[in-house]
Design a protein around this motif. Structure first.
Motif, short mmCIF file in Angstrom:
data_model
loop_
_atom_site.label_atom_id
_atom_site.label_comp_id
_atom_site.label_asym_id
_atom_site.label_seq_id
_atom_site.Cartn_x
_atom_site.Cartn_y
_atom_site.Cartn_z
N ALA A 162 0.86 -1.20 0.00
CA ALA A 162 0.00 0.00 0.00
C ALA A 162 0.89 1.25 0.00
O ALA A 162 1.02 1.95 1.01
CB ALA A 162 -0.93 -0.02 1.21
N TYR A 163 1.48 1.55 -1.15
CA TYR A 163 2.43 2.66 -1.24
C TYR A 163 1.78 4.01 -0.92
O TYR A 163 2.41 4.88 -0.33
CB TYR A 163 3.06 2.71 -2.63
CG TYR A 163 4.05 1.60 -2.88
CD1 TYR A 163 5.29 1.58 -2.24
CD2 TYR A 163 3.75 0.56 -3.77
CE1 TYR A 163 6.20 0.56 -2.48
CE2 TYR A 163 4.66 -0.46 -4.02
CZ TYR A 163 5.88 -0.45 -3.37
OH TYR A 163 6.79 -1.46 -3.61
N TRP A 164 0.53 4.18 -1.33
CA TRP A 164 -0.13 5.45 -1.05
C TRP A 164 -0.34 5.64 0.46
O TRP A 164 -0.25 6.77 0.97
CB TRP A 164 -1.47 5.53 -1.78
CG TRP A 164 -1.35 6.06 -3.18
CD1 TRP A 164 -1.57 5.38 -4.34
CD2 TRP A 164 -0.97 7.39 -3.57
NE1 TRP A 164 -1.33 6.19 -5.43
CE2 TRP A 164 -0.97 7.43 -4.99
CE3 TRP A 164 -0.61 8.53 -2.87
CZ2 TRP A 164 -0.65 8.58 -5.71
CZ3 TRP A 164 -0.29 9.68 -3.58
CH2 TRP A 164 -0.31 9.70 -4.97
N ALA A 165 -0.61 4.56 1.17
CA ALA A 165 -0.75 4.66 2.63
C ALA A 165 0.58 5.05 3.27
O ALA A 165 0.62 5.84 4.21
CB ALA A 165 -1.25 3.33 3.20
N HIS A 166 1.67 4.49 2.76
CA HIS A 166 2.99 4.83 3.30
C HIS A 166 3.33 6.29 3.04
O HIS A 166 3.71 7.04 3.95
CB HIS A 166 4.06 3.94 2.66
CG HIS A 166 3.93 2.50 3.01
ND1 HIS A 166 4.74 1.52 2.48
CD2 HIS A 166 3.08 1.85 3.84
CE1 HIS A 166 4.40 0.35 2.97
NE2 HIS A 166 3.38 0.52 3.79
N THR A 167 3.19 6.70 1.77
CA THR A 167 3.52 8.08 1.41
C THR A 167 2.60 9.07 2.11
O THR A 167 3.04 10.09 2.64
CB THR A 167 3.41 8.26 -0.12
OG1 THR A 167 4.21 7.26 -0.77
CG2 THR A 167 3.88 9.64 -0.54
N GLY A 168 1.29 8.76 2.12
CA GLY A 168 0.34 9.64 2.77
C GLY A 168 0.54 9.72 4.27
O GLY A 168 0.46 10.80 4.86
N GLY A 169 0.78 8.57 4.90
CA GLY A 169 1.01 8.57 6.34
C GLY A 169 2.24 9.40 6.71
O GLY A 169 2.23 10.13 7.71
N PHE A 170 3.28 9.29 5.91
CA PHE A 170 4.50 10.07 6.15
C PHE A 170 4.20 11.56 6.09
O PHE A 170 4.61 12.33 6.97
CB PHE A 170 5.55 9.70 5.09
CG PHE A 170 6.94 10.19 5.39
CD1 PHE A 170 7.88 9.34 5.95
CD2 PHE A 170 7.31 11.49 5.08
CE1 PHE A 170 9.17 9.80 6.21
CE2 PHE A 170 8.60 11.95 5.34
CZ PHE A 170 9.53 11.09 5.90
#
Length: 256
Positions: free
Chosen positions: A192-200
């Motif tokens: 879930a790359y968007w979750a990683h980038t968004g969470g950051f």
């Protein structure tokens, strides 16, 4: 390449980090030994995992939190807990126990919502604490950009530990996550790359008021961009190195 420790242990016990780690480990131990068939796991994920299409249709928001305590494998769990241990203790120390808990949950919810927006029609269950932990990493980057992080580099049979500043390690990590968003369809599963980038991004933005309260750039000047605690002195790594051995020269080769 992955981090194994930082050089600045927290000044007080990170009880919230301990609690989050314990909850994640106990939850995994429970359902990994209780739900042993694919059907049972599917029912578990249907009830507690984050499924974007269901969030979009029913507006049932509880999976945004419950999914943070589910993991797909032992290695998935171990990797997330390692990152939480390395970056979470200093953030909890700087924020305080309960504010850090609220920060962690908000980062996880924010990461989940960004994942939903990236693929609102996806029926793939999404699980893991990585979105919330990415938020912790984003806040860490803002407060402690020059903290020393030890990373373990593995190249086939070559093992070595390097000490690099947090901004370099976290910058590379964030760059890889962003590149992943360009080459991954949220509707097909996977990371879930968007979750990683968004969470950051969520974690970094939420930490801005605390950074300003501490003095913004002046805070960096006072702490040299590191957690305000004495650095730990680690002895030389005992990880063995195995350089490639040269083949013995044949008595019939040139030069003999």
């Amino acid at each position: 390449m992955f981090p194994i420790r930082d050089h600045n242990p927290s000044g007080r016990r990170p009880y919230i980090v301990y609690t989050l780690m314990a909850l994640n480990i106990l939850a995994y131990a429970f359902y990994a030994t209780t739900f042993t068939t694919d059907i049972e796991l599917a029912r578990l994920y249907d009830a507690y995992a984050l499924i974007p299409a269901e969030i979009d249709a029913s507006h049932r928001l509880s999976p945004l939190v419950s999914s943070l305590f589910l993991h797909g494998s032992f290695m998935h769990l171990a990797g997330n807990m390692l990152f939480l241990w390395i970056f979470g203790d200093n953030m909890e120390d700087e924020m305080g126990h309960l504010p850090f808990l609220a920060f962690y949950i908000v980062c996880g919810i924010g990461a989940g919502l960004i994942h939903v927006v990236s693929g609102p029609g996806s029926h793939v269950p999404t699980i893991g604490a990585s979105g919330a932990i990415a938020g912790v990493m984003g806040g860490y980057l803002l407060l402690f950009p020059r903290a020393r992080i030890d990373i373990l580099l593995i190249l086939v049979i070559y093992f070595r530990i390097f000490s690099i500043p947090a901004y370099l390690m976290l910058g590379v990590w964030l760059g890889l996550q962003f590149l992943g968003t360009l080459d991954t369809d949220p509707n097909t599963g996977g990371v879930a790359y968007w979750a990683h980038t968004g969470g950051f991004a969520v974690g970094l933005l939420i930490t801005v008021p605390l950074w300003i309260k501490r003095g913004a750039r002046a805070f960096w000047g006072q702490t040299h961009g590191q957690p305000p605690h004495p650095q730990a002195n680690y002895t030389a790594s005992r990880i063995p190195q195995f350089p490639r051995k040269k083949s013995p020269r044949s008595p019939w080769s040139k030069g003999n």
